[in-house]
Write an enzyme that holds these catalytic residues in place. Structure first.
Site, mmCIF file in Angstrom:
data_model
loop_
_atom_site.group_PDB
_atom_site.id
_atom_site.type_symbol
_atom_site.label_atom_id
_atom_site.label_comp_id
_atom_site.label_asym_id
_atom_site.label_seq_id
_atom_site.Cartn_x
_atom_site.Cartn_y
_atom_site.Cartn_z
ATOM 1 C CG HIS A 256 60.788 39.488 -23.843
ATOM 2 N ND1 HIS A 256 62.193 39.024 -24.277
ATOM 3 C CD2 HIS A 256 59.818 38.830 -24.883
ATOM 4 C CE1 HIS A 256 62.120 38.211 -24.907
ATOM 5 N NE2 HIS A 256 60.796 38.108 -25.490
ATOM 6 C CG HIS A 487 62.227 30.798 -27.431
ATOM 7 N ND1 HIS A 487 61.985 31.262 -26.409
ATOM 8 C CD2 HIS A 487 61.790 31.628 -28.459
ATOM 9 C CE1 HIS A 487 61.211 32.465 -26.261
ATOM 10 N NE2 HIS A 487 61.038 32.876 -27.800
#
Length: 604
Positions: A256, A487
């Site tokens: 990630h 985000h």
């Protein structure tokens, strides 16, 4: 964050079950190159990333328009089946609305209800508004500021937001696009490495200036099986691109981390950010970026200890790269050794998959954050009552109540600051969690498809209704950026009047055990599933002797008085959810109110 995958049949049809922040490996796999969506055949996305993202692409390709049911009461929605009955999860599509109507005909429903549903909703041809045209896709949002001026204006923190298409230029003041970051203005590129979770290689190549598109590019990813094959197929036409697969031995772990390392003729630059390498993440979302100074090359014969910063950033970055155990990244470790990173003023906070004991336990995850805050954080009078604010784009399973992880081990790490700070009883520690509500998503620039980047599932939400009492949102009047769904992931500790900041972290890590780690064996071992990376800002490293940053009240105001104040990326204080508001959950329908493009959300 713990994850699970499977399927569940309900009145809404078949749902993919996931409690991940970006979905599990199994749920990421595209089933085929084409997907049938109602009566049209729609190409499946080539870079699906997650089930939620795939759904977003499908809804953009084939939106379903909202139509009122004149003179009729909407049918109540049935609650999805769950192991826990009676928890009262409200499937409302906005705070002002009644409960949702039945799903469109694509979703399985009792046959007696189908004729009514078909009269209420009608599939229409896609409207061009939500999806940019080919020419628009690779444009940088217009901005009167030169990227170099933006870079200089960001001193000393070098923390920036991403540019957003569709808002007034003044709200993009001090913001950067990926094309700005890769611009020749910032250096003459020799080679680069991109670390990320979701990657569209053809799009990424076009973000580099033409003169740099053939320079060596290493892409570090966590794809497996079909997704890995797809990435290799995308990279095949580009002879200058190499791929490096991050090892993910832990179930449901993800790669990630979002980082760029750019080697120039003039030196080296490191960029740590929150955006996937796809168009949507740089188009109409709010993301965070830390852009390092330009690091010069060290003189020949320099000591191995030369070039280190007061934050130990150089050694920590090399240790993070070494954790991949990759020959390709060992080359970049050697490059870092050749450069002077002494001007760095941030601390590196990373996560790498594994089970860690002894001294290694404090190298990664939330225990790494705890260690730095305790050892490097300043003593501030009364700080034990200061709120901690966390902001993220997805949420994992955290247990049946707040004592299981959030307020115990993770909360203790967030509330550490200095060696002499006392910890108040858990109930007295203010914790504010910022996550978009359904209405935030509905009224956003992208409308409901923006929720594809917020993959909080109904299955996870139903297990932890206690969490929702912590939820806050960006204030409605947030300086023109409130409609660009965040985000970004940030964590910070602020004074009760929100004017002083004890520390600030921008990171790829969402609110999950997979990202931050969870203790095992009575606290003797830390278990982490995923790769994550962020940077921590502490006042002491920037020479603020009073132990705090002053908060910049309006991050878009250009005035000299605010120089040196920290640009917290939203209006303060955050607004608590009202009684009727609910957090966005991606895999249930929202059909009672249209979004900003006149569409509804019907996950297939």
């Amino acid at each position: 964050m713990s994850r699970s995958s499977g399927s569940q049949q309900s009145s809404y049809g078949k749902w993919t079950l996931s409690s991940s922040d970006e979905e599990s490996e199994d749920s990421k796999k595209p089933s085929s190159s084409l997907s049938v969506n109602r009566d049209r055949v729609v190409p499946a996305p080539q870079f699906p990333c997650s089930e939620a993202r795939k759904e977003s692409y499908k809804r953009k390709s084939n939106p379903v328009k909202f139509e009122e049911m004149a003179g009729k009461e909407p049918s109540p929605a049935k609650k999805p089946k769950s192991d826990k009955e009676g928890i009262g999860w409200c499937l409302s599509s906005s705070e002002e609305e009644p409960e949702p109507k039945k799903e469109p005909k694509k979703v399985k429903e009792p046959s007696s209800q189908k004729p009514e549903v078909q009269r209420v909703y009608k599939s229409r041809s896609p409207t061009p508004t939500p999806t940019p045209t080919t020419n628009e896709k690779h444009k940088t949002p217009s901005d009167s500021q030169d990227p170099w001026d933006v870079l200089q204006a960001g001193e000393p923190f070098r923390f920036y937001l991403t540019k957003v298409t569709g808002i007034k230029p003044k709200y993009n003041a001090g913001a950067l696009h990926i094309k700005d970051i890769l611009s020749p203005l910032f250096g003459t590129l020799v080679s680069s490495v991109q670390f990320n979770y979701c990657i569209n290689i053809p799009w990424l190549v076009k973000q580099y200036p033409e003169e740099f598109r053939n320079k060596p590019l290493l892409i570090v990813h966590g794809e497996k099986q079909e997704s890995k094959a797809r990435l290799h197929e995308e990279a095949h036409p580009y002879e200058n691109i190499r791929l490096c697969q991050a090892r993910l031995d832990m179930a449901f772990g993800t790669h990630h981390t979002k980082m760029m390392i750019l080697l120039y003729e003039e030196g080296l630059r490191v960029v740590i950010h929150t955006s996937n390498l796809i168009h949507d993440d740089w188009h109409q979302k709010t993301q965070g970026i830390w852009l390092s100074p330009l690091y010069p090359k060290l003189p020949e014969g320099s000591s191995s200890l030369a070039g280190e910063s007061i934050t130990n950033f150089r050694s920590d970055l090399m240790a993070y790269l070494a954790a991949y155990n990759s020959p390709s990244l060992r080359e970049w470790i050697d490059i870092i050794k050749q450069h002077d990173l002494s001007e760095t003023r941030v601390y590196l906070i990373g996560s790498t998959p594994g089970r860690y004991q002894g001294h290694d336990k404090e190298k990664w995850g939330h225990l790494r954050l705890r260690k730095v805050l305790r050892e490097k954080g300043g003593l501030i009078s009364g700080v034990e009552s200061w709120p901690v604010i966390g902001q993220f784009s997805s949420i994992g399973s955290m247990g049946t109540d707040h004592t299981k992880w959030l307020h115990s081990e993770f909360g203790e790490s967030l509330k550490s600051l200095g060696k002499g700070v006392k910890t108040l009883p858990k109930a007295e520690n203010p914790l504010q969690l910022i996550y978009p509500s359904v209405n935030n998503v509905r009224t956003s620039l992208e409308g409901y498809p923006a929720g594809g980047s917020l993959p909080y599932s109904i299955q996870t939400a139903q297990k932890q209704p206690w969490l929702h009492s912590y939820f806050h949102k960006w204030k409605a009047e947030t300086s023109g950026r409130s409609r660009a769904i965040p985000h970004i992931k940030t964590y910070m500790r602020l004074s009760p009047d929100y004017r002083e900041l004890a520390w600030f972290l921008v990171t790829s890590a969402n609110l999950s055990k997979a990202a931050w780690g969870s203790l095992e064996k009575s606290g003797a071992q830390l278990f982490i599933r995923s790769y994550e990376l962020g940077v921590l800002f502490l006042p002491s490293a920037f020479g603020f002797d009073n132990g705090t940053f002053q908060v910049k009240v309006n991050v878009y105001a250009n005035n000299e008085d605010s120089k040196g104040t920290f640009p917290v990326p939203y209006d303060l204080p955050p607004e608590r959810y009202t009684g009727k508001e609910r957090p966005w959950v991606w895999n249930i329908p929202y059909v009672n109110a249209p979004d900003s493009h006149g569409n509804i959300w019907c996950p297939s």
